[in-house]
Each structure stands twice: as C-alpha cells, then as structure tokens.
Design an enzyme around this catalytic site. Structure first.
Site, PDB file in Angstrom:
ATOM      1  N   TYR A  73       0.886  -1.209   0.106  1.00  0.00           N
ATOM      2  CA  TYR A  73      -0.038  -0.022  -0.226  1.00  0.00           C
ATOM      3  C   TYR A  73       0.864   1.176   0.138  1.00  0.00           C
ATOM      4  O   TYR A  73       0.471   2.487   0.439  1.00  0.00           O
ATOM      5  CB  TYR A  73      -0.894  -0.011   1.170  1.00  0.00           C
ATOM      6  CG  TYR A  73      -1.998  -0.982   1.144  1.00  0.00           C
ATOM      7  CD1 TYR A  73      -3.178  -0.633   0.184  1.00  0.00           C
ATOM      8  CD2 TYR A  73      -1.860  -2.278   1.759  1.00  0.00           C
ATOM      9  CE1 TYR A  73      -4.104  -1.496   0.180  1.00  0.00           C
ATOM     10  CE2 TYR A  73      -3.013  -3.240   1.421  1.00  0.00           C
ATOM     11  CZ  TYR A  73      -4.129  -2.833   0.693  1.00  0.00           C
ATOM     12  OH  TYR A  73      -5.279  -3.714   0.614  1.00  0.00           O
ATOM     13  N   SER A  74       2.193   1.045  -0.555  1.00  0.00           N
ATOM     14  CA  SER A  74       2.946   2.104  -0.358  1.00  0.00           C
ATOM     15  C   SER A  74       2.702   3.346  -1.284  1.00  0.00           C
ATOM     16  O   SER A  74       2.311   3.315  -2.633  1.00  0.00           O
ATOM     17  CB  SER A  74       4.511   1.819  -0.985  1.00  0.00           C
ATOM     18  OG  SER A  74       5.225   2.973  -1.215  1.00  0.00           O
ATOM     19  N   ASN A  75       2.404   4.577  -0.537  1.00  0.00           N
ATOM     20  CA  ASN A  75       2.255   5.937  -1.284  1.00  0.00           C
ATOM     21  C   ASN A  75       3.378   6.375  -2.362  1.00  0.00           C
ATOM     22  O   ASN A  75       3.270   6.738  -3.386  1.00  0.00           O
ATOM     23  CB  ASN A  75       2.002   7.185  -0.092  1.00  0.00           C
ATOM     24  CG  ASN A  75       0.808   6.998   0.646  1.00  0.00           C
ATOM     25  OD1 ASN A  75      -0.084   6.556  -0.161  1.00  0.00           O
ATOM     26  ND2 ASN A  75       0.865   7.572   1.933  1.00  0.00           N
ATOM     27  N   ILE A  77       5.422   4.090  -3.804  1.00  0.00           N
ATOM     28  CA  ILE A  77       5.549   3.045  -5.130  1.00  0.00           C
ATOM     29  C   ILE A  77       4.344   3.738  -5.984  1.00  0.00           C
ATOM     30  O   ILE A  77       4.776   3.725  -6.963  1.00  0.00           O
ATOM     31  CB  ILE A  77       5.023   1.734  -4.646  1.00  0.00           C
ATOM     32  CG1 ILE A  77       6.452   1.217  -4.064  1.00  0.00           C
ATOM     33  CG2 ILE A  77       4.630   1.089  -5.777  1.00  0.00           C
ATOM     34  CD1 ILE A  77       7.566   0.808  -4.993  1.00  0.00           C
TER      35      ILE A  77
END
Length: 342
Positions: A73-75, A77
């Site tokens: 859920y990386s912002n 990435i």
C-alpha cells in the site's frame, strides 16, 4: 524533458497549492487559526509530499528506468508508478513480501500504469541497501536509477524545501506542522524555514527514536550541498538534548528539541499504519466538520496531534499554524469499510 523538472516548474506547482482555512471548533475556542496546505492537490496524479520528493530525482533520472522499494500500500510506489506513466519513464517496484493471490488496489494501479512489480521475501527486502543486492538489481534490470524507499535522499529533501518557500511567500504564520515517516520532508521544510518560525514533525512510527538524528543528518547534508554551511550551526542548534544522549533506539524517553524544529513522537497511535479506536473516533469527528478527508497512516495523526497539543496549551491565543496535508489518500483503501468510509 529537463524543462519539465526545472526549479521554476516546481515552484509553480508549489505556489498553486490551495491554502485552506478550516472550521475546527476546538481550536477556534482556543483562538488558534489553522491553515491547511492542501498538498494532496499539488498534482493530478502524484499526491502530496511524494511529488516534491520525486521531482529532482526525476530530473536526474531522465533516460533511465526508475526503480524503488515499498510495501503493498506504499504511497511512494503509487506515486513513482504515476510519475513513470505521466512523464514516460519505465518503472520497477521492488515489493516487500511474496506476491499475493490478489494485488492491493495500490499495486493494481501501479501495474496498470506500466510498473514492473518484483516481489521479494521480507528477509531479502531487509538487504535492499546492501551492495550485493544493489548490484543484483543492476544486473537484472539494466540502466536503472534507484530512488530510496519513501524518496528519502538529498534530492527528495531539496524538493520539499519548496513546500515552505511557497507558503512563506503567501501567508504569515508562526509554525508549520507535518507528519513524518523517514524525516526527509521535515528536513526539507525545516532547512528552508525562516528562523522566527518553528516546524513540528509528527512521527507516525512506534519504537523508532532516531528520527531526530535522521532529520538532523539530512539537514546538515542538504545545507552543505547547497553551499549554506553557515546555516548548519543555526539550524542544528539544540534547545534541549532530550533525556538521553544520542540515538539509542527503543527506550529513549524524549527526542532532542532544536531551536526551530522538533520531532513529536507520542502520536503514533499504536504504530505505523495502525488504526486505534481513539484515532478512528478522531477521524470521524474531524471529517464531520472539515471539507476534506484524511487517512490513518499520516494525516490523521498529524491533525490529532495538532488538536491535542493545542488543548494542552502549547500555543497561545492568536497563533497561526500551517498544517501540511501530505496526501496519501489512496492508502485509505488499505482499511476496511467498517473502519473508514472509502
């Protein structure tokens, strides 16, 4: 392509961000004004502080494949994949953990925008900064430009200086508050902030007590790289040292406080990406009177901290605060409908 990443272009984006005064009954009763810097709106596809942290990295990476690291859920990435699609870069995401049967919404977006997803075990992921692992990435993916996890490098810090420069040119204020993960956004803001103002970084991490040291290191390096050595002593002048010397990890009682910036570490809400009942209650109440939404990982903890510290009497009546809405709203999708209205 280089013109797309000029200093003037960055400042134009930063100056275009709305500065929004919000209805906040508790702070209004205390006589404290809050202006929200809506950096969630800085770019149509690259949200919040990730836009600033990537900007100069994109400038340097022209002609290469962008590669970086993050979770499901990386912002970061998500923003990197959007940047690649927007500006014509090939992108690779090194994703922590085995590939799941069903991709997260974040990774579905990244895949749709052309990012190549490469999943590694958590054990391998811990080696992402080792020379051997980096060499493997070059061998496997060719002519790559590696952006650290979270965009946390000197170019990322430099980009974040635009946040405060643009704000100071448009508004008078006493302090600026923002959420902190790696500390690179705070380092950029604090390194460019006028000395008569103060920056508060609200840490979203539990049990990591080296964040002030990380911020100080980023600030020292970026000021020196910009030929501003004379500002190093001023920006890193301690107001107090905390209860223990140095970075000792878990167990440190308080962070050092510098003259015009400070890391506040008591609003992590149980840890990174944890959503406690108390924080959920705050989110629902805050969003009932604000005209925008927040998310549990970063911005909810920021506004929760501001309200709590104001009620504790940290700021006097008549204080004007700027709160940086650092985006990351795509991460709301990582929480169930019972927790948040997505």
């Amino acid at each position: 392509m280089q013109e797309a990443f000029s200093d003037e272009t960055l400042m134009n984006f930063a100056l275009g961000v709305p500065l929004q005064r919000i209805k906040w009954p508790k702070l209004e009763a205390l006589g404290i004004e809050v202006i929200v810097r809506r950096d969630d709106l800085v770019h149509t596809r690259l949200s919040g502080n990730k836009f600033y942290k990537l900007f100069y990295n994109l400038q340097k990476a022209v002609g290469k494949t962008l590669l970086s690291f993050g979770g499901a859920y990386s912002n970061h990435i998500h923003a990197l994949a959007a940047a690649g699609n927007e500006y014509g870069f090939n992108t690779v995401g090194i994703i922590r953990g085995e590939r799941p049967k069903q991709l997260s919404p974040t990774l579905v977006d990244a895949l749709a925008w052309g990012m190549r997803l490469h999943f590694v075990s958590r054990k391998v992921y811990q080696q992402k900064e080792s020379i051997a692992f980096i060499n493997q990435l070059y061998d496997q993916f060719g002519d790559i430009y590696i952006v650290p996890e979270g965009g946390a490098n000197l170019l990322g810090v430099k980009g974040c200086q635009a946040i405060v420069k643009a704000t100071e040119s448009r508004e008078s204020f006493d302090a600026i508050c923002l959420a902190c993960g790696t500390g690179s956004t705070l380092a950029g803001v604090a390194s460019a902030l006028n000395p008569d103002k103060k920056a508060y970084g609200i840490s979203v991490l539990k049990g990591y007590d080296c964040l002030s040291d990380d911020v100080a290191s980023f600030m020292r390096r970026v000021l020196i790289s910009q030929g501003r050595e004379d500002f190093v002593a001023e920006k890193l002048k301690l107001k107090h040292k905390g209860t223990e010397e140095g970075c000792v990890g878990i167990g440190k009682q308080s962070s050092p406080e510098y003259q015009n910036w400070e890391v506040v570490s008591r609003f992590h809400g149980g840890g990174y990406a944890k959503l406690s009942d108390e924080l959920l209650t705050f989110i629902n109440r805050f969003e009932s009177h604000a005209s925008f939404v927040i998310e549990p990982v970063y911005t909810a903890k920021l506004f929760w901290a501001i309200e709590t510290m104001a009620c504790e009497g940290l700021w006097s009546r008549g204080t004007r605060l700027v709160a940086v809405h650092s985006g990351g709203l795509q991460g709301r999708r990582g929480f169930t409908m019972k927790q948040l209205s997505v």
